[in-house]
Design a protein around this motif. Sequence first.
Motif, PDB file in Angstrom:
ATOM      1  N   THR A 186      39.723  48.837  32.376  1.00  0.00           N
ATOM      2  CA  THR A 186      38.528  48.007  32.431  1.00  0.00           C
ATOM      3  C   THR A 186      37.648  48.383  33.610  1.00  0.00           C
ATOM      4  OG1 THR A 186      39.695  46.160  31.383  1.00  0.00           O
ATOM      5  CG2 THR A 186      37.677  45.632  32.561  1.00  0.00           C
ATOM      6  N   LEU A 187      38.251  48.689  34.750  1.00  0.00           N
ATOM      7  CA  LEU A 187      37.479  49.137  35.907  1.00  0.00           C
ATOM      8  C   LEU A 187      36.696  50.404  35.593  1.00  0.00           C
ATOM      9  CD1 LEU A 187      39.912  48.594  38.921  1.00  0.00           C
ATOM     10  CD2 LEU A 187      37.894  47.262  38.327  1.00  0.00           C
ATOM     11  N   ILE A 188      37.362  51.336  34.923  1.00  0.00           N
ATOM     12  CA  ILE A 188      36.686  52.585  34.568  1.00  0.00           C
ATOM     13  C   ILE A 188      35.563  52.307  33.586  1.00  0.00           C
ATOM     14  CG2 ILE A 188      36.981  54.836  33.480  1.00  0.00           C
ATOM     15  CD1 ILE A 188      39.860  54.830  34.520  1.00  0.00           C
ATOM     16  N   GLY A 189      35.829  51.442  32.596  1.00  0.00           N
ATOM     17  CA  GLY A 189      34.811  51.119  31.604  1.00  0.00           C
ATOM     18  C   GLY A 189      33.591  50.458  32.211  1.00  0.00           C
ATOM     19  N   THR A 190      33.806  49.503  33.109  1.00  0.00           N
ATOM     20  CA  THR A 190      32.674  48.806  33.713  1.00  0.00           C
ATOM     21  C   THR A 190      31.897  49.721  34.656  1.00  0.00           C
ATOM     22  OG1 THR A 190      32.025  46.723  34.762  1.00  0.00           O
ATOM     23  CG2 THR A 190      33.874  47.858  35.734  1.00  0.00           C
ATOM     24  N   GLY A 219      31.345  57.000  45.695  1.00  0.00           N
ATOM     25  CA  GLY A 219      32.641  57.486  46.163  1.00  0.00           C
ATOM     26  C   GLY A 219      33.527  56.356  46.652  1.00  0.00           C
ATOM     27  N   GLY A 220      32.921  55.406  47.390  1.00  0.00           N
ATOM     28  CA  GLY A 220      33.688  54.266  47.874  1.00  0.00           C
ATOM     29  C   GLY A 220      34.172  53.369  46.755  1.00  0.00           C
ATOM     30  N   PHE A 221      33.339  53.209  45.724  1.00  0.00           N
ATOM     31  CA  PHE A 221      33.730  52.375  44.590  1.00  0.00           C
ATOM     32  C   PHE A 221      34.932  52.981  43.863  1.00  0.00           C
ATOM     33  CE2 PHE A 221      33.479  50.687  40.301  1.00  0.00           C
ATOM     34  CZ  PHE A 221      33.219  49.340  40.542  1.00  0.00           C
ATOM     35  N   ALA A 226      40.836  52.877  42.831  1.00  0.00           N
ATOM     36  CA  ALA A 226      42.160  53.510  42.918  1.00  0.00           C
ATOM     37  C   ALA A 226      43.076  52.738  43.856  1.00  0.00           C
ATOM     38  CB  ALA A 226      42.001  54.957  43.392  1.00  0.00           C
ATOM     39  N   GLY A 227      42.521  52.259  44.991  1.00  0.00           N
ATOM     40  CA  GLY A 227      43.330  51.514  45.935  1.00  0.00           C
ATOM     41  C   GLY A 227      43.816  50.176  45.383  1.00  0.00           C
ATOM     42  N   LEU A 232      48.148  46.712  43.271  1.00  0.00           N
ATOM     43  CA  LEU A 232      48.439  45.554  42.430  1.00  0.00           C
ATOM     44  C   LEU A 232      49.183  45.850  41.134  1.00  0.00           C
ATOM     45  CD1 LEU A 232      45.020  43.662  42.734  1.00  0.00           C
ATOM     46  CD2 LEU A 232      47.100  43.271  44.056  1.00  0.00           C
ATOM     47  N   HIS A 233      49.178  47.103  40.682  1.00  0.00           N
ATOM     48  CA  HIS A 233      49.665  47.360  39.322  1.00  0.00           C
ATOM     49  C   HIS A 233      51.168  47.113  39.166  1.00  0.00           C
ATOM     50  CE1 HIS A 233      51.199  51.170  40.911  1.00  0.00           C
ATOM     51  NE2 HIS A 233      51.863  51.327  39.780  1.00  0.00           N
ATOM     52  N   SER A 234      51.904  47.128  40.278  1.00  0.00           N
ATOM     53  CA  SER A 234      53.356  46.953  40.182  1.00  0.00           C
ATOM     54  C   SER A 234      53.788  45.484  40.110  1.00  0.00           C
ATOM     55  CB  SER A 234      54.035  47.610  41.387  1.00  0.00           C
ATOM     56  OG  SER A 234      53.588  47.027  42.595  1.00  0.00           O
ATOM     57  N   TYR A 235      52.857  44.564  40.347  1.00  0.00           N
ATOM     58  CA  TYR A 235      53.213  43.150  40.309  1.00  0.00           C
ATOM     59  C   TYR A 235      53.369  42.665  38.869  1.00  0.00           C
ATOM     60  CZ  TYR A 235      52.104  42.606  45.280  1.00  0.00           C
ATOM     61  OH  TYR A 235      52.103  42.705  46.643  1.00  0.00           O
ATOM     62  N   PRO A 236      54.270  41.708  38.632  1.00  0.00           N
ATOM     63  CA  PRO A 236      54.363  41.102  37.294  1.00  0.00           C
ATOM     64  C   PRO A 236      53.109  40.293  37.002  1.00  0.00           C
ATOM     65  CG  PRO A 236      55.795  39.979  38.845  1.00  0.00           C
ATOM     66  CD  PRO A 236      55.292  41.194  39.542  1.00  0.00           C
ATOM     67  N   PRO A 237      52.862  39.980  35.716  1.00  0.00           N
ATOM     68  CA  PRO A 237      51.607  39.325  35.322  1.00  0.00           C
ATOM     69  C   PRO A 237      51.318  38.024  36.066  1.00  0.00           C
ATOM     70  CG  PRO A 237      52.778  40.098  33.383  1.00  0.00           C
ATOM     71  CD  PRO A 237      53.693  40.304  34.548  1.00  0.00           C
ATOM     72  N   ASP A 238      52.340  37.175  36.261  1.00  0.00           N
ATOM     73  CA  ASP A 238      52.075  35.894  36.903  1.00  0.00           C
ATOM     74  C   ASP A 238      51.661  36.078  38.357  1.00  0.00           C
ATOM     75  OD1 ASP A 238      54.581  36.883  37.499  1.00  0.00           O
ATOM     76  OD2 ASP A 238      55.521  34.895  37.689  1.00  0.00           O
TER      77      ASP A 238
END
Length: 419
Positions: A186-190, A219-221, A226-227, A232-238
């Motif tokens: 979604t980040l890439i799409g937006t 570049g910063g965006f 990526a940062g 955050l990607h490793s956290y469970p959904p809740d």
Amino acid sequence: MLAAMILNVVWIGFILVGFAVALAKLALGDLTVFARVMTGIFDTARTGFDISLGLVGVMSLWLGIMKIGEQAGVIGLFARAVAPFFRRLFPDIPAGHPAGGSIVMNFSANMLGLDNAATPLGLKAMRELQEINPDKTTASNPMIMFLVLNTAGITLIPSSVIAIRQSIAVEQGLVGFNAADIFLPTLIGTFISFAAGLLAVAAYQRINLLSAPVLLFFGGFIAAMAGLYGALHSYPPDQMAQITGLLGSGVIFSVIVLFVAVGALRRINVYEAFVEGAKDGFGVAIQIVPYLIAILVAISVFRSTGCMDYVVGAIGAAVGAVGLDTDFVPALPVGLMKTLSGSGARGLMIDVMKTYGVDSFEGKLAAIIQGSTETTFYVLAVYFGSVNIRRTRYALTCGLIADAVGVVGAIWVGYLFYR
């Protein structure tokens, strides 16, 4: 003149095309078609008023807070901090003008997915841009750039989409489902949508984007995306939902506290400043009512007569005829409707997820499209209407370009990640 009247032409087209289709359905034996159309018209008219009335409190709150920030000098500091970037995109805004700060705050709220905060801030920015507009009935270059970037809808955290996916996953009995797995797509799409809108307006306004501030922003965006994903990607959904909610509410409340604290330190009457700004909330919200009802009614006619289904079916047939994959077609109505109605697109997204499964390709793609695009007609109608702009010039054209590229980009990202 044609460009200036484009919203009028689109509005008339929705009504007349919808009526013609309704007549055809009646001739084929659909005796309830006009009842559905009228029900939709009355419901959306009431919805338009309810939305506008509901904005009164939020508008008053944020206009009051922004007045504190303006008198305390914080808005000016925000504007100066991003002056190098905004001087490139908004060369007609005077240095240090409050509109620059309001635009920054609006973009920040949009990025965090805080629609309730973004709308009043955006309306305030339009009022300030109108102050420096030489022709009060014609959209200025800064207004067009601001609204097109708004319709591009940069969203760092698609919190509402994640929450809906998690809820449907529970209904469908999915255990351990990661509702936030559409975060990076979604980040890439937006970002694709935002870049398309920026390039389109820059081409019309002959703005050179090959400069250090603009390149640094992009570049910063990208680095920030990526940062965030890495953190955050490793956290469970809740936990993901909890962190994103904390981030959004924490940032907004921190801004309120900052404005009040700086105002107190600079010995301004913070309470009186808030009341002065809040007084404008009711007037601005009520002024939106006719514009909002007009566009929602036209959309309702087009939707309730089945015209949207015909458009999507034709696109699917055309895509299939040239031998391309058509798996994306069930999710396409979300992108088409999002241009017209945010709530309508949300309903279509939920329908796709329930029909095909929240974890299906179609369900994921619908979520990405929902998070990557914005309600162009709604934004243009409400924001231009709030300052009585009649001639919108090329704003709709550039907004639709951003939307179209955003939908195509979201589909491409969906195939990239999930196929």
